[in-house]
Design a protein around this motif. Structure first.
Motif, mmCIF file in Angstrom:
data_model
loop_
_atom_site.group_PDB
_atom_site.id
_atom_site.type_symbol
_atom_site.label_atom_id
_atom_site.label_comp_id
_atom_site.label_asym_id
_atom_site.label_seq_id
_atom_site.Cartn_x
_atom_site.Cartn_y
_atom_site.Cartn_z
ATOM 1 N N MET A 61 0.813 -1.210 0.000
ATOM 2 C CA MET A 61 0.000 0.000 0.000
ATOM 3 C C MET A 61 0.852 1.269 0.000
ATOM 4 S SD MET A 61 -3.124 -0.895 2.549
ATOM 5 C CE MET A 61 -4.422 -1.996 2.022
ATOM 6 N N LEU A 62 1.867 1.296 0.842
ATOM 7 C CA LEU A 62 2.682 2.505 0.942
ATOM 8 C C LEU A 62 3.451 2.767 -0.351
ATOM 9 C CD1 LEU A 62 4.002 2.216 4.610
ATOM 10 C CD2 LEU A 62 2.252 3.764 3.718
ATOM 11 N N PHE A 63 3.977 1.727 -0.967
ATOM 12 C CA PHE A 63 4.668 1.918 -2.247
ATOM 13 C C PHE A 63 3.675 2.290 -3.350
ATOM 14 C CE2 PHE A 63 8.275 -0.570 -0.393
ATOM 15 C CZ PHE A 63 9.257 0.388 -0.614
ATOM 16 N N GLY A 64 2.471 1.725 -3.299
ATOM 17 C CA GLY A 64 1.446 2.115 -4.258
ATOM 18 C C GLY A 64 1.074 3.579 -4.113
ATOM 19 N N ALA A 65 0.933 4.048 -2.860
ATOM 20 C CA ALA A 65 0.628 5.455 -2.604
ATOM 21 C C ALA A 65 1.759 6.362 -3.089
ATOM 22 C CB ALA A 65 0.388 5.668 -1.111
ATOM 23 N N LEU A 66 3.001 5.899 -2.929
ATOM 24 C CA LEU A 66 4.155 6.672 -3.394
ATOM 25 C C LEU A 66 4.103 6.858 -4.906
ATOM 26 C CD1 LEU A 66 6.883 7.994 -2.639
ATOM 27 C CD2 LEU A 66 7.943 5.756 -3.024
ATOM 28 N N LEU A 67 3.806 5.791 -5.640
ATOM 29 C CA LEU A 67 3.705 5.890 -7.098
ATOM 30 C C LEU A 67 2.587 6.842 -7.499
ATOM 31 C CD1 LEU A 67 4.441 4.883 -9.969
ATOM 32 C CD2 LEU A 67 2.717 3.102 -9.651
ATOM 33 N N LEU A 68 1.431 6.712 -6.873
ATOM 34 C CA LEU A 68 0.293 7.561 -7.208
ATOM 35 C C LEU A 68 0.542 9.016 -6.834
ATOM 36 C CD1 LEU A 68 -2.508 5.114 -6.090
ATOM 37 C CD2 LEU A 68 -2.078 5.884 -8.422
ATOM 38 N N GLY A 69 1.296 9.245 -5.740
ATOM 39 C CA GLY A 69 1.662 10.613 -5.375
ATOM 40 C C GLY A 69 2.534 11.250 -6.438
ATOM 41 N N GLY A 70 3.474 10.467 -6.991
ATOM 42 C CA GLY A 70 4.316 10.988 -8.057
ATOM 43 C C GLY A 70 3.514 11.306 -9.305
ATOM 44 N N ILE A 71 2.540 10.445 -9.628
ATOM 45 C CA ILE A 71 1.674 10.695 -10.783
ATOM 46 C C ILE A 71 0.838 11.936 -10.558
ATOM 47 C CG2 ILE A 71 -0.297 9.794 -12.080
ATOM 48 C CD1 ILE A 71 0.854 6.986 -11.639
ATOM 49 N N ARG A 72 0.343 12.112 -9.337
ATOM 50 C CA ARG A 72 -0.505 13.269 -9.035
ATOM 51 C C ARG A 72 0.250 14.582 -9.176
ATOM 52 N NH1 ARG A 72 -1.984 16.710 -5.044
ATOM 53 N NH2 ARG A 72 -4.221 17.171 -4.862
ATOM 54 N N LEU A 73 1.544 14.593 -8.839
ATOM 55 C CA LEU A 73 2.332 15.823 -8.954
ATOM 56 C C LEU A 73 2.390 16.317 -10.397
ATOM 57 C CD1 LEU A 73 5.339 15.107 -6.555
ATOM 58 C CD2 LEU A 73 3.433 16.706 -6.203
ATOM 59 N N GLY A 74 2.376 15.402 -11.342
ATOM 60 C CA GLY A 74 2.415 15.796 -12.737
ATOM 61 C C GLY A 74 1.048 15.845 -13.392
ATOM 62 N N PHE A 75 -0.006 15.761 -12.586
ATOM 63 C CA PHE A 75 -1.373 15.739 -13.099
ATOM 64 C C PHE A 75 -2.027 17.099 -12.877
ATOM 65 C CE2 PHE A 75 -5.945 14.335 -12.461
ATOM 66 C CZ PHE A 75 -6.190 14.170 -13.818
ATOM 67 N N ALA A 76 -2.284 17.815 -13.971
ATOM 68 C CA ALA A 76 -2.800 19.186 -13.858
ATOM 69 C C ALA A 76 -4.239 19.241 -13.366
ATOM 70 C CB ALA A 76 -2.694 19.881 -15.224
ATOM 71 N N GLY A 77 -4.983 18.159 -13.545
ATOM 72 C CA GLY A 77 -6.403 18.187 -13.185
ATOM 73 C C GLY A 77 -6.708 17.618 -11.816
ATOM 74 N N ALA A 78 -5.786 17.725 -10.872
ATOM 75 C CA ALA A 78 -6.013 17.192 -9.528
ATOM 76 C C ALA A 78 -7.182 17.903 -8.848
ATOM 77 C CB ALA A 78 -4.749 17.326 -8.696
ATOM 78 N N VAL A 79 -8.061 17.109 -8.231
ATOM 79 C CA VAL A 79 -9.244 17.635 -7.551
ATOM 80 C C VAL A 79 -9.343 16.976 -6.186
ATOM 81 C CG1 VAL A 79 -11.758 17.866 -7.597
ATOM 82 C CG2 VAL A 79 -10.464 17.968 -9.735
#
Length: 313
Positions: free
Chosen positions: A195-213
């Motif tokens: 879970m923690l490594f999955g959250a880390l990957l998704l956090g990195g994706i979110r940083l480059g995602f302009a449409g974060a809500v």
């Protein structure tokens, strides 16, 4: 043996129930635009992993929660990236456009993909087990309204269903390759770090995602926390714990019940209908599980216990 089967089925049932609630809750959050897919996955696994890590450290100590070798860290990172991060991203992205019951196709496809991958790896299954996998898949198609008395409705599938297929493949790979880590490190520890490594990957994706809500009200945040504690921490823990007590093939078969659970929760939470064809699919799914020798032996044992108790009374 019987005790091990009881434990395995208990944890599998916990996992099925918990995961069944994910799809309608995810639809409420994603479908209504309250949060973006990457953010939901990041909070889902970040909160769940942190809570479980803190609880485990408090009970067993910090050292007991840390993987012992460098290769274990690498293995857990890869498992988390695939089984938590990418799987969650595909699932929640799909729920922008498809109903929650369709999204639960992820759990209908995963057992079949596990079956195909293990066959490709050289594992042998009986003809009855193979028929059980295919029947279970057909039952899930009925539950998902892709199949009914009028035939196969391929036009009911949307582009989001392709994302669900990708998510199912990620989960199948996670299930197959996590088994060794679960036996060696324990289901709890594998769950936490996946879970923690999955959250880390998704956090990195979110940083480059302009449409974060992010949710703008407490109700939305409450649902986010729910996805972290029930269909994440509890569901992953149940799945990994079950792997220690029942075979991979039998565990994969129990996942066929998740779309049914999802359909029932969607009926209660979202008002999505449940037809007679879907109920027929549920019966087929149950029968498919019983084609596995372990499942059949478990049911026979429970029936014998029930008869013995009646005689004693």
């Amino acid at each position: 043996m019987r005790s091990s089967l009881n434990k395995g089925f208990f944890w599998a049932a916990v996992s099925v129930f918990a995961w069944g609630t994910l799809f309608p809750v995810g639809r409420l959050l994603i479908g209504e635009g309250r949060i973006d897919p990457a953010s939901l996955g990041m909070f889902r696994f970040g909160i769940a992993g942190a809570v479980m890590l803190a609880a485990g450290a408090a009970v067993k100590g910090v050292r007991a929660m840390l993987p012992p070798a460098r290769r274990d860290w690498v293995e857990l990172a890869l498992l988390g990236f695939v089984g938590a991060g990418l799987m969650s991203l595909f699932l929640f992205a799909a729920q922008r456009t498809i109903p929650s019951i369709n999204a639960s196709m992820l759990d209908a496809l995963s057992p079949l993909l596990i079956f195909l991958l293990t066959v490709a790896a050289g594992k042998r299954f009986t003809l009855l087990q193979s028929a059980g996998f295919l029947a279970g898949f057909a039952g899930c198609l009925l539950v998902l309204k892709v199949l009914d008395g009028g035939g196969f409705h391929i036009d009911s599938l949307a582009p989001g269903d392709l994302l669900i297929l990708c998510g199912a493949l990620c989960w199948a790979l996670y299930t197959i390759f996590a088994r060794g880590a679960v036996v060696r490190l324990g289901g709890y520890r594998v769950t936490v770090w996946s879970m923690l490594f999955g959250a880390l990957l998704l956090g990195g994706i979110r940083l480059g995602f302009a449409g974060a809500v992010l949710p703008s009200e407490w109700g939305g945040w409450g649902l986010v926390v729910y996805t972290a504690l029930v269909p994440s921490a509890l569901a992953f823990l149940g799945w990994n714990q079950a792997q220690k007590s029942i075979s991979l093939g039998l565990l994969a078969l129990t996942a066929y019940a998740i779309p049914l659970a999802s359909a029932l929760f969607a009926l209660l939470l979202l008002g999505e209908t449940l037809t007679l064809w879907q109920l027929a699919g549920a019966v087929i799914v149950t029968g498919a599980v019983l084609t596995d020798p372990e499942a059949a032996a478990f049911c026979r044992a429970r029936c014998r216990i029930g008869k013995t108790q009646q005689v004693e009374l």
